[in-house]
Scaffold this motif. Sequence first.
Motif, PDB file in Angstrom:
ATOM      1  N   ALA A 157       0.852  -1.396   0.001  1.00 43.06           N
ATOM      2  CA  ALA A 157       0.172   0.160   0.014  1.00 43.06           C
ATOM      3  C   ALA A 157       0.827   1.418  -0.204  1.00 43.06           C
ATOM      4  CB  ALA A 157      -0.901   0.095   1.206  1.00 43.06           C
ATOM      5  N   ASN A 158       1.930   1.358   0.701  1.00 48.53           N
ATOM      6  CA  ASN A 158       2.816   2.413   0.684  1.00 48.53           C
ATOM      7  C   ASN A 158       3.677   2.611  -0.563  1.00 48.53           C
ATOM      8  OD1 ASN A 158       2.358   3.058   3.533  1.00 48.53           O
ATOM      9  ND2 ASN A 158       4.197   1.911   4.264  1.00 48.53           N
ATOM     10  N   ARG A 159       3.910   1.333  -1.038  1.00 51.89           N
ATOM     11  CA  ARG A 159       4.619   1.594  -2.527  1.00 51.89           C
ATOM     12  C   ARG A 159       3.672   2.277  -3.517  1.00 51.89           C
ATOM     13  NH1 ARG A 159       9.198  -2.904  -3.583  1.00 51.89           N
ATOM     14  NH2 ARG A 159      10.343  -2.552  -1.479  1.00 51.89           N
ATOM     15  N   LEU A 160       2.364   1.788  -3.509  1.00 57.18           N
ATOM     16  CA  LEU A 160       1.363   2.312  -4.386  1.00 57.18           C
ATOM     17  C   LEU A 160       0.699   3.534  -3.990  1.00 57.18           C
ATOM     18  CD1 LEU A 160      -0.402  -0.839  -5.400  1.00 57.18           C
ATOM     19  CD2 LEU A 160       1.145   0.309  -6.880  1.00 57.18           C
ATOM     20  N   ARG A 161       1.220   4.095  -2.808  1.00 56.56           N
ATOM     21  CA  ARG A 161       0.710   5.317  -2.278  1.00 56.56           C
ATOM     22  C   ARG A 161      -0.817   5.352  -2.141  1.00 56.56           C
ATOM     23  NH1 ARG A 161       5.418   7.621  -5.063  1.00 56.56           N
ATOM     24  NH2 ARG A 161       6.855   8.240  -3.267  1.00 56.56           N
ATOM     25  N   VAL A 162      -1.269   4.042  -1.729  1.00 57.84           N
ATOM     26  CA  VAL A 162      -2.910   4.042  -1.537  1.00 57.84           C
ATOM     27  C   VAL A 162      -3.269   3.640  -0.070  1.00 57.84           C
ATOM     28  CG1 VAL A 162      -3.386   3.243  -3.892  1.00 57.84           C
ATOM     29  CG2 VAL A 162      -3.017   1.670  -2.434  1.00 57.84           C
ATOM     30  N   SER A 163      -4.576   3.575   0.505  1.00 56.60           N
ATOM     31  CA  SER A 163      -4.775   2.880   1.870  1.00 56.60           C
ATOM     32  C   SER A 163      -4.729   1.499   1.761  1.00 56.60           C
ATOM     33  CB  SER A 163      -5.904   3.506   2.150  1.00 56.60           C
ATOM     34  OG  SER A 163      -7.088   3.011   1.513  1.00 56.60           O
ATOM     35  N   ARG A 164      -4.648   0.969   2.957  1.00 59.83           N
ATOM     36  CA  ARG A 164      -4.638  -0.513   3.072  1.00 59.83           C
ATOM     37  C   ARG A 164      -6.157  -0.952   2.480  1.00 59.83           C
ATOM     38  NH1 ARG A 164      -3.235  -3.501   8.228  1.00 59.83           N
ATOM     39  NH2 ARG A 164      -4.476  -4.793   7.278  1.00 59.83           N
ATOM     40  N   TRP A 165      -7.309  -0.238   2.644  1.00 62.68           N
ATOM     41  CA  TRP A 165      -8.856  -0.416   2.274  1.00 62.68           C
ATOM     42  C   TRP A 165      -8.768  -0.620   0.589  1.00 62.68           C
ATOM     43  CZ3 TRP A 165     -13.200  -1.837   3.823  1.00 62.68           C
ATOM     44  CH2 TRP A 165     -14.480  -1.566   2.823  1.00 62.68           C
ATOM     45  N   THR A 166      -7.961   0.563   0.019  1.00 59.71           N
ATOM     46  CA  THR A 166      -8.014   0.521  -1.338  1.00 59.71           C
ATOM     47  C   THR A 166      -7.145  -0.672  -1.917  1.00 59.71           C
ATOM     48  OG1 THR A 166      -7.874   2.869  -1.665  1.00 59.71           O
ATOM     49  CG2 THR A 166      -7.007   1.908  -3.402  1.00 59.71           C
ATOM     50  N   LEU A 167      -5.830  -1.112  -1.240  1.00 57.91           N
ATOM     51  CA  LEU A 167      -5.291  -2.319  -1.802  1.00 57.91           C
ATOM     52  C   LEU A 167      -6.113  -3.511  -1.630  1.00 57.91           C
ATOM     53  CD1 LEU A 167      -2.091  -2.806  -2.403  1.00 57.91           C
ATOM     54  CD2 LEU A 167      -2.146  -4.160  -0.539  1.00 57.91           C
ATOM     55  N   TYR A 168      -7.045  -3.798  -0.603  1.00 58.83           N
ATOM     56  CA  TYR A 168      -7.504  -4.865  -0.408  1.00 58.83           C
ATOM     57  C   TYR A 168      -8.888  -4.859  -1.469  1.00 58.83           C
ATOM     58  CZ  TYR A 168      -5.573  -6.785   3.786  1.00 58.83           C
ATOM     59  OH  TYR A 168      -4.647  -7.431   4.691  1.00 58.83           O
ATOM     60  N   THR A 169      -9.261  -3.745  -1.947  1.00 56.06           N
ATOM     61  CA  THR A 169     -10.127  -3.552  -2.911  1.00 56.06           C
ATOM     62  C   THR A 169      -9.647  -4.277  -4.153  1.00 56.06           C
ATOM     63  OG1 THR A 169     -11.221  -1.982  -1.957  1.00 56.06           O
ATOM     64  CG2 THR A 169     -11.633  -1.932  -4.115  1.00 56.06           C
ATOM     65  N   LEU A 170      -8.139  -3.835  -4.495  1.00 54.07           N
ATOM     66  CA  LEU A 170      -7.740  -4.184  -5.672  1.00 54.07           C
ATOM     67  C   LEU A 170      -7.432  -5.812  -5.484  1.00 54.07           C
ATOM     68  CD1 LEU A 170      -4.886  -1.730  -6.073  1.00 54.07           C
ATOM     69  CD2 LEU A 170      -6.884  -1.841  -7.616  1.00 54.07           C
ATOM     70  N   ILE A 171      -7.296  -6.327  -4.423  1.00 58.60           N
ATOM     71  CA  ILE A 171      -6.979  -7.683  -4.224  1.00 58.60           C
ATOM     72  C   ILE A 171      -8.392  -8.461  -4.677  1.00 58.60           C
ATOM     73  CG2 ILE A 171      -6.724  -9.583  -2.428  1.00 58.60           C
ATOM     74  CD1 ILE A 171      -4.570  -7.483  -1.196  1.00 58.60           C
ATOM     75  N   ARG A 172      -9.368  -7.878  -3.915  1.00 57.19           N
ATOM     76  CA  ARG A 172     -10.968  -8.539  -4.100  1.00 57.19           C
ATOM     77  C   ARG A 172     -11.092  -8.458  -5.386  1.00 57.19           C
ATOM     78  NH1 ARG A 172     -11.644  -5.981   0.914  1.00 57.19           N
ATOM     79  NH2 ARG A 172     -12.700  -4.179  -0.325  1.00 57.19           N
ATOM     80  N   SER A 173     -10.928  -7.526  -6.286  1.00 60.54           N
ATOM     81  CA  SER A 173     -11.379  -7.339  -7.665  1.00 60.54           C
ATOM     82  C   SER A 173     -10.402  -8.306  -8.674  1.00 60.54           C
ATOM     83  CB  SER A 173     -11.471  -6.080  -8.207  1.00 60.54           C
ATOM     84  OG  SER A 173     -10.242  -5.429  -7.923  1.00 60.54           O
ATOM     85  N   ASN A 174      -9.418  -8.703  -8.172  1.00 61.43           N
ATOM     86  CA  ASN A 174      -8.463  -9.597  -8.779  1.00 61.43           C
ATOM     87  C   ASN A 174      -7.635  -8.796  -9.674  1.00 61.43           C
ATOM     88  OD1 ASN A 174      -9.060 -12.111  -7.960  1.00 61.43           O
ATOM     89  ND2 ASN A 174     -10.874 -12.017  -9.121  1.00 61.43           N
ATOM     90  N   GLN A 175      -7.242  -7.534  -9.370  1.00 66.96           N
ATOM     91  CA  GLN A 175      -6.629  -6.577 -10.271  1.00 66.96           C
ATOM     92  C   GLN A 175      -4.895  -6.722  -9.589  1.00 66.96           C
ATOM     93  OE1 GLN A 175      -8.902  -3.010  -9.704  1.00 66.96           O
ATOM     94  NE2 GLN A 175      -8.995  -3.075 -11.880  1.00 66.96           N
ATOM     95  N   LEU A 176      -5.000  -7.224  -8.307  1.00 73.15           N
ATOM     96  CA  LEU A 176      -3.613  -7.327  -7.563  1.00 73.15           C
ATOM     97  C   LEU A 176      -3.580  -8.797  -7.074  1.00 73.15           C
ATOM     98  CD1 LEU A 176      -0.980  -6.055  -6.853  1.00 73.15           C
ATOM     99  CD2 LEU A 176      -2.108  -5.397  -4.621  1.00 73.15           C
ATOM    100  N   ARG A 177      -2.535  -9.577  -7.739  1.00 76.59           N
ATOM    101  CA  ARG A 177      -2.097 -10.764  -7.489  1.00 76.59           C
ATOM    102  C   ARG A 177      -1.632 -10.790  -6.038  1.00 76.59           C
ATOM    103  NH1 ARG A 177       2.276 -13.274  -9.245  1.00 76.59           N
ATOM    104  NH2 ARG A 177       2.906 -11.549 -10.291  1.00 76.59           N
ATOM    105  N   THR A 178      -1.920 -11.875  -5.114  1.00 76.57           N
ATOM    106  CA  THR A 178      -1.176 -12.026  -3.856  1.00 76.57           C
ATOM    107  C   THR A 178      -1.036 -13.402  -3.873  1.00 76.57           C
ATOM    108  OG1 THR A 178      -3.434 -12.313  -2.695  1.00 76.57           O
ATOM    109  CG2 THR A 178      -2.465 -10.091  -2.932  1.00 76.57           C
ATOM    110  N   ILE A 179      -0.309 -13.722  -2.729  1.00 72.46           N
ATOM    111  CA  ILE A 179      -0.053 -15.297  -2.233  1.00 72.46           C
ATOM    112  C   ILE A 179      -0.522 -15.236  -0.829  1.00 72.46           C
ATOM    113  CG2 ILE A 179       1.604 -15.826  -3.966  1.00 72.46           C
ATOM    114  CD1 ILE A 179       3.775 -15.478  -1.939  1.00 72.46           C
TER     115      ILE A 179
END
Length: 58
Positions: A12-34
């Motif tokens: 989130a810090n590297r993308l300069r977004v909030s944790r909420w926004t990062l989790y939104t990206l994850i839930r929408s499958n726009q950001l891959r995680t493991i």
Amino acid sequence: MSDLVLTVDEAANRLRVSRWTLYTLIRSNQLRTIKIGRRRLVPADALAECIRTLVGVA
């Protein structure tokens, strides 16, 4: 050697977004995680991939 995986907060810090926004990206499958155990981690190369996808440069 650079970090291979990042925590959610680091990503989130590297993308300069909030944790909420990062989790939104994850839930929408726009950001891959493991998942390792209970931890959700973001591969460093997934950040660049996500940015390319959002910009529309596949």
